[in-house]
Design an enzyme around this catalytic site. Structure first.
Site, PDB file in Angstrom:
ATOM      1  N   SER A 112       0.830  -1.210   0.000  1.00  0.00           N
ATOM      2  CA  SER A 112       0.000   0.000   0.000  1.00  0.00           C
ATOM      3  C   SER A 112       0.863   1.258   0.000  1.00  0.00           C
ATOM      4  CB  SER A 112      -0.984  -0.005   1.170  1.00  0.00           C
ATOM      5  OG  SER A 112      -0.289   0.051   2.382  1.00  0.00           O
ATOM      6  N   ASP A 156       8.169   2.751   5.514  1.00  0.00           N
ATOM      7  CA  ASP A 156       7.815   2.090   4.253  1.00  0.00           C
ATOM      8  C   ASP A 156       7.945   3.064   3.081  1.00  0.00           C
ATOM      9  OD1 ASP A 156       7.107   0.290   6.203  1.00  0.00           O
ATOM     10  OD2 ASP A 156       4.947   0.477   5.878  1.00  0.00           O
TER      11      ASP A 156
HETATM   12  C1  GLA Z   1       4.241  -1.053   9.326  1.00  0.00           C
HETATM   13  C2  GLA Z   1       4.222   0.471   9.331  1.00  0.00           C
HETATM   14  C3  GLA Z   1       5.643   1.022   9.494  1.00  0.00           C
HETATM   15  C4  GLA Z   1       6.350   0.393  10.686  1.00  0.00           C
HETATM   16  C5  GLA Z   1       6.207  -1.129  10.668  1.00  0.00           C
HETATM   17  C6  GLA Z   1       6.753  -1.778  11.913  1.00  0.00           C
HETATM   18  O1  GLA Z   1       4.924  -1.518   8.190  1.00  0.00           O
HETATM   19  O2  GLA Z   1       3.655   0.964   8.134  1.00  0.00           O
HETATM   20  O3  GLA Z   1       5.603   2.427   9.590  1.00  0.00           O
HETATM   21  O4  GLA Z   1       5.878   0.935  11.892  1.00  0.00           O
HETATM   22  O5  GLA Z   1       4.858  -1.539  10.507  1.00  0.00           O
HETATM   23  O6  GLA Z   1       8.122  -1.575  11.985  1.00  0.00           O
END
Ligand code: GLA
Length: 354
Positions: A112, A156
């Site tokens: 996403s 991400d």
């Molecule tokens: C998801 C969230 C990230 C991070 C991870 C855990 O991917 O989107 O921002 O917090 O979990 O590390």
């Protein structure tokens, strides 16, 4: 004119549930990506189709559509991104978009985030907006919250935008500084999907984040980045974040020294901390980590938010196919589930193709 934009997914080598506490993490952009092929339309609408997800998304390009009401649901991040790009005085140009993706959905590989990043770049290029890479990150992160209600951190989107071929990115989620760390050719990054989609992820994620905020307030620091292990005391959430930040930095030192055994050990401690202190693992993820280590990976851990999805492993390149195949078979016969292995390469971050 056809505009083609790609945005990669990511896998995180170490440093989970640290980004929203201003901490450290070490993701890489991977060779699985979202691609958007866009052509401008004169009527000021954005009309999108996906090769994998049903339905046609059709909304005004001016950002007036409320993301939460968009159907089909996969168009919600798109609406949220358009709203954030829309500012008074900007001309809104519509486009047709064909979306294809090789990032598995619901697996913890940030499909996403990759989609939101790709939409932000596409809409900016079509609309002639000079959106900086940093703004693309900020817009895509805010879009995730607006579209799904998940108060995610910045890891991400940073990985998808700033990825670098052959490197993992040491992210300082406070300063947003990036240090590209070369991945030694002797080690490969393997990802195995456990065959169980993530569960309870959204509400549990928000609860964990709130627990960290409460711990920081109790200790008297802005975020757990500033706390020590002594201050974390017997709070398991704070203890995870503080110890995980230290493990990320130790892992980078090990990687730079080519000490893959030490790197693997740190991945193992990270998994145990996520399992026992932060409580975001599942029996399936634990079994898959065990199988990988048993079959000879340097180390393995859950990756991303947890609650299902994938594990990541560091494996000697000359044995990676064998180790991954054996671990997948061992896990499959122990659990009756069907794991999906992927060996991934670190690639450059998002942008226009050609
Ligand atoms: C998801 C969230 C990230 C991070 C991870 C855990 O991917 O989107 O921002 O917090 O979990 O590390």
């Amino acid at each position: 004119m056809v505009l083609v934009v790609r945005a990669p997914g990511r896998v995180n080598l170490i440093g989970d549930h640290t980004d929203y506490q201003d901490g450290f993490c070490l993701p890489l952009a991977i060779d699985r990506e979202v691609v958007i092929r866009a052509t401008p339309r004169a009527d000021g609408r954005v009309v999108a189709r996906s090769d994998a997800l049903a339905g046609v998304v059709d909304m005004p390009a001016d950002g007036l559509e409320d993301a939460r009401h968009v159907e089909p649901g996969w168009g919600r991040p798109m609406a949220a991104v358009l709203r954030m790009l829309a500012q008074p005085g900007r001309i809104s140009i519509g486009f047709d978009a064909e979306v294809t993706s090789t990032v598995p959905v619901g697996s913890g590989l940030s499909s996403s985030a990759a989609f939101a990043v790709a939409v932000a770049i596409t809409a900016s290029e079509i609309g002639g907006l000079a959106t900086s890479p940093q703004s693309v990150v900020r817009i895509a992160q805010a879009a995730e919250l607006a579209a799904t209600g998940v108060p995610c951190g910045v890891m991400d989107q940073m990985a998808s935008v700033f990825g670098r071929a052959g490197h993992a990115l040491l992210l300082d989620c406070r300063s947003l500084d990036i240090d590209a760390i070369p991945l030694p050719p002797a080690a490969s990054v393997a990802v195995i999907h456990s065959g169980v989609a993530r569960r309870l992820e959204d509400s549990a994620y928000a609860q964990r984040r709130a627990a960290c905020e409460a711990a920081a307030a109790r200790i008297g620091v802005a975020t757990l980045r500033d706390a020590t292990l002594e201050e974390a005391g017997d709070d398991p959430f704070a203890r995870h974040v503080v110890s995980e930040n230290a493990r990320v930095l130790d892992f980078v030192t090990a990687l730079r020294a080519g000490d893959l055994e030490r790197g693997g050990e740190l991945m193992g401690s990270s998994h145990i901390s996520l399992r026992d202190d932060f409580r975001v693992s599942t029996p399936e993820l634990d079994a898959l980590v065990d199988a990988l280590v048993y079959e000879g990976a340097y180390g393995a851990r859950l990756t991303g938010a947890g609650f299902g999805g994938c594990v990541v492993a560091l494996v000697a390149t000359d044995r990676v196919d064998d180790v991954v195949a054996r671990a997948a078979a061992r896990y499959g016969s122990a659990t009756g589930l069907t794991p999906t292995p992927l060996v991934v390469r670190a690639v450059d971050g998002a942008g226009r193709v050609e």
